[in-house]
Design an enzyme around this catalytic site. Structure first.
Site, PDB file in Angstrom:
ATOM      1  N   ASP A  43      -1.044   9.281  -1.169  1.00  0.00           N
ATOM      2  CA  ASP A  43      -0.460   8.457  -2.239  1.00  0.00           C
ATOM      3  C   ASP A  43      -1.429   8.465  -3.315  1.00  0.00           C
ATOM      4  O   ASP A  43      -1.380   8.098  -4.566  1.00  0.00           O
ATOM      5  CB  ASP A  43      -0.040   7.330  -1.942  1.00  0.00           C
ATOM      6  CG  ASP A  43      -1.186   6.204  -1.253  1.00  0.00           C
ATOM      7  OD1 ASP A  43      -2.135   6.798  -0.867  1.00  0.00           O
ATOM      8  OD2 ASP A  43      -0.897   5.229  -0.998  1.00  0.00           O
ATOM      9  N   SER A  44      -2.981   9.089  -3.190  1.00  0.00           N
ATOM     10  CA  SER A  44      -3.869   9.492  -4.183  1.00  0.00           C
ATOM     11  C   SER A  44      -3.133  10.401  -5.248  1.00  0.00           C
ATOM     12  O   SER A  44      -3.732  10.531  -6.150  1.00  0.00           O
ATOM     13  CB  SER A  44      -5.081   9.886  -3.491  1.00  0.00           C
ATOM     14  OG  SER A  44      -4.810  11.062  -2.845  1.00  0.00           O
TER      15      SER A  44
ATOM     16  N   ASP B  70       1.818  10.367   3.196  1.00  0.00           N
ATOM     17  CA  ASP B  70       1.637   8.701   2.961  1.00  0.00           C
ATOM     18  C   ASP B  70       3.019   8.152   2.615  1.00  0.00           C
ATOM     19  O   ASP B  70       3.475   8.587   1.589  1.00  0.00           O
ATOM     20  CB  ASP B  70       0.645   8.785   1.864  1.00  0.00           C
ATOM     21  CG  ASP B  70      -0.752   8.135   2.254  1.00  0.00           C
ATOM     22  OD1 ASP B  70      -0.749   7.811   3.315  1.00  0.00           O
ATOM     23  OD2 ASP B  70      -1.557   8.487   1.326  1.00  0.00           O
TER      24      ASP B  70
ATOM     25  N   LYS C 211       1.790   8.598   7.608  1.00  0.00           N
ATOM     26  CA  LYS C 211       0.633   7.747   7.503  1.00  0.00           C
ATOM     27  C   LYS C 211       0.983   6.423   6.787  1.00  0.00           C
ATOM     28  O   LYS C 211       1.574   6.340   5.655  1.00  0.00           O
ATOM     29  CB  LYS C 211      -0.632   8.166   7.010  1.00  0.00           C
ATOM     30  CG  LYS C 211      -1.719   7.340   6.850  1.00  0.00           C
ATOM     31  CD  LYS C 211      -3.367   8.321   6.396  1.00  0.00           C
ATOM     32  CE  LYS C 211      -3.290   8.479   4.969  1.00  0.00           C
ATOM     33  NZ  LYS C 211      -3.471   7.185   4.144  1.00  0.00           N
TER      34      LYS C 211
ATOM     35  N   GLU D  16      -0.783   2.116   5.744  1.00  0.00           N
ATOM     36  CA  GLU D  16      -2.171   1.446   5.856  1.00  0.00           C
ATOM     37  C   GLU D  16      -1.716  -0.011   6.392  1.00  0.00           C
ATOM     38  O   GLU D  16      -0.950  -0.326   6.067  1.00  0.00           O
ATOM     39  CB  GLU D  16      -2.508   1.362   4.561  1.00  0.00           C
ATOM     40  CG  GLU D  16      -2.783   2.603   3.617  1.00  0.00           C
ATOM     41  CD  GLU D  16      -3.209   2.333   2.147  1.00  0.00           C
ATOM     42  OE1 GLU D  16      -3.338   1.372   1.678  1.00  0.00           O
ATOM     43  OE2 GLU D  16      -3.598   3.541   1.564  1.00  0.00           O
TER      44      GLU D  16
ATOM     45  N   GLU E  12     -11.676   4.444   6.674  1.00  0.00           N
ATOM     46  CA  GLU E  12     -12.053   4.807   5.195  1.00  0.00           C
ATOM     47  C   GLU E  12     -13.244   3.611   4.760  1.00  0.00           C
ATOM     48  O   GLU E  12     -13.008   2.444   4.804  1.00  0.00           O
ATOM     49  CB  GLU E  12     -10.733   4.695   3.970  1.00  0.00           C
ATOM     50  CG  GLU E  12     -11.462   4.855   2.591  1.00  0.00           C
ATOM     51  CD  GLU E  12     -10.156   5.160   1.365  1.00  0.00           C
ATOM     52  OE1 GLU E  12      -9.175   5.379   2.133  1.00  0.00           O
ATOM     53  OE2 GLU E  12     -10.528   5.295   0.417  1.00  0.00           O
TER      54      GLU E  12
HETATM   55  O1  KIV Z   1      -4.207   9.050  -0.316  1.00  0.00           O
HETATM   56  C1  KIV Z   1      -5.173   9.500   0.142  1.00  0.00           C
HETATM   57  O2  KIV Z   1      -5.653  10.361  -0.359  1.00  0.00           O
HETATM   58  C2  KIV Z   1      -5.676   9.050   1.292  1.00  0.00           C
HETATM   59  C3  KIV Z   1      -7.224   9.427   1.711  1.00  0.00           C
HETATM   60  C4  KIV Z   1      -8.271   9.141   0.917  1.00  0.00           C
HETATM   61  C5  KIV Z   1      -7.408   9.036   3.463  1.00  0.00           C
HETATM   62  O3  KIV Z   1      -5.239   8.201   1.845  1.00  0.00           O
END
Ligand code: KIV
Length: 272
Positions: A52-53, A91, A121, A123, A190
């Site tokens: 989600d980055s 994510d 994934k 969080e 992280e």
């Molecule tokens: O969204 C992302 O890029 C991440 C990484 C920093 C692990 O969750």
């Protein structure tokens, strides 16, 4: 054998578990589009995270919170079309799994059905355990994410190192154990102290992938645009830049602009 041959051995959740057992480190990078995903898959990356980055590096938002499930599905579908070997993790974005476990399951099902990715994934620890359980019960592999969890940035207040104090470190260890017990296939840690990350990686059977968590874990992940030097003004200590692509791109584009203005491009050989 090229990674694009049909015989290529695909990376699976079981393969990365075996890598941990034999001590082979796992390489993981983010990707959000077809072209980059194709390049990093061909280079032999083990795991691709459609993170989600994307909210930051693709859309220019300050945080990861605004990106939507539909947008993540768009990015993930583009990546899936490019990849032949790597395991693809997507994510679940903010607001699509915290509310209740049924919503979490529906979000994960949409990712799996509409993108063709291999896993999701999410969080958090004990507070999202019901969502993790419910997603896993549908046969969808789940990667956990503890430590600095960017979707909670407004709770933390800063992007500084997490779990430096004993109470938070203890909670993180318990959450990591819980995620393994629930059935997560891997865990991202992280921005936590290297010693704590090493301890968690030693205690867990599942692979632990670090970002800013030292090298005594089972693998490493970075944001692709950070390690290629495309993102500017972001230099945390844990980031190693392998290229200065940002500079190279702006230089190339300035040259192109100058060539167009000077009627140097196209020349006789570049026209019909
Ligand atoms: O969204 C992302 O890029 C991440 C990484 C920093 C692990 O969750």
């Amino acid at each position: 054998m090229s990674v694009h041959s049909p015989d290529v051995k695909k990376v699976t959740t079981h393969k990365i578990q075996e890598m941990k057992v034999r001590g082979e480190k796992i390489s993981m990078l983010t990707a959000y589009d077809y072209s980059m995903a194709k390049l990093i898959d061909m280079a032999g990356i083990d795991v691709i995270l459609v993170g989600d980055s994307a909210s930051n590096v693709m859309a220019g938002h300050e945080t990861t919170l605004p990106i939507t499930l539909n947008e993540m599905i768009y990015h993930a579908s583009s990546v899936v079309r490019a990849v032949n070997r790597a395991l693809i993790v997507v994510d679940l974005p903010f607001g699509t799994y915290q509310g209740n476990s049924k919503e979490a399951l529906n979000s994960a099902i949409r990712i799996m059905k509409e993108t063709g990715a291999h896993s999701v994934k999410i969080e958090g620890g004990r507070e999202i355990s019901k969502s993790v359980e419910r997603i896993l019960s549908a046969g969808i592999p789940v990667m956990g994410h503890l430590g600095l969890t960017p979707q909670s940035i407004y709770k933390f207040g800063t992007y500084s190192v997490r779990a430096k104090e004993e109470a938070e470190a203890q909670r993180l260890i318990e959450d990591a154990q819980l995620l393994e017990e629930l059935g997560c296939f891997a865990l991202v840690l992280e921005k936590i102290p290297a010693q704590l990350a090493a301890r968690v990686a030693q205690q867990l059977r599942i692979p632990v992938i670090g970002i800013g968590a030292g090298n005594q874990v089972d693998g490493q992940v970075l944001v692709l645009h950070d390690m290629l030097g495309i993102t500017m003004g972001f230099s945390p200590r844990f980031l190693r830049r392998y290229l200065n692509l940002g500079e190279q791109i702006t230089e190339a584009v300035s040259k192109y602009v100058a060539d167009v203005k000077a009627i140097d491009f196209p020349n006789e050989n570049e026209q019909y």
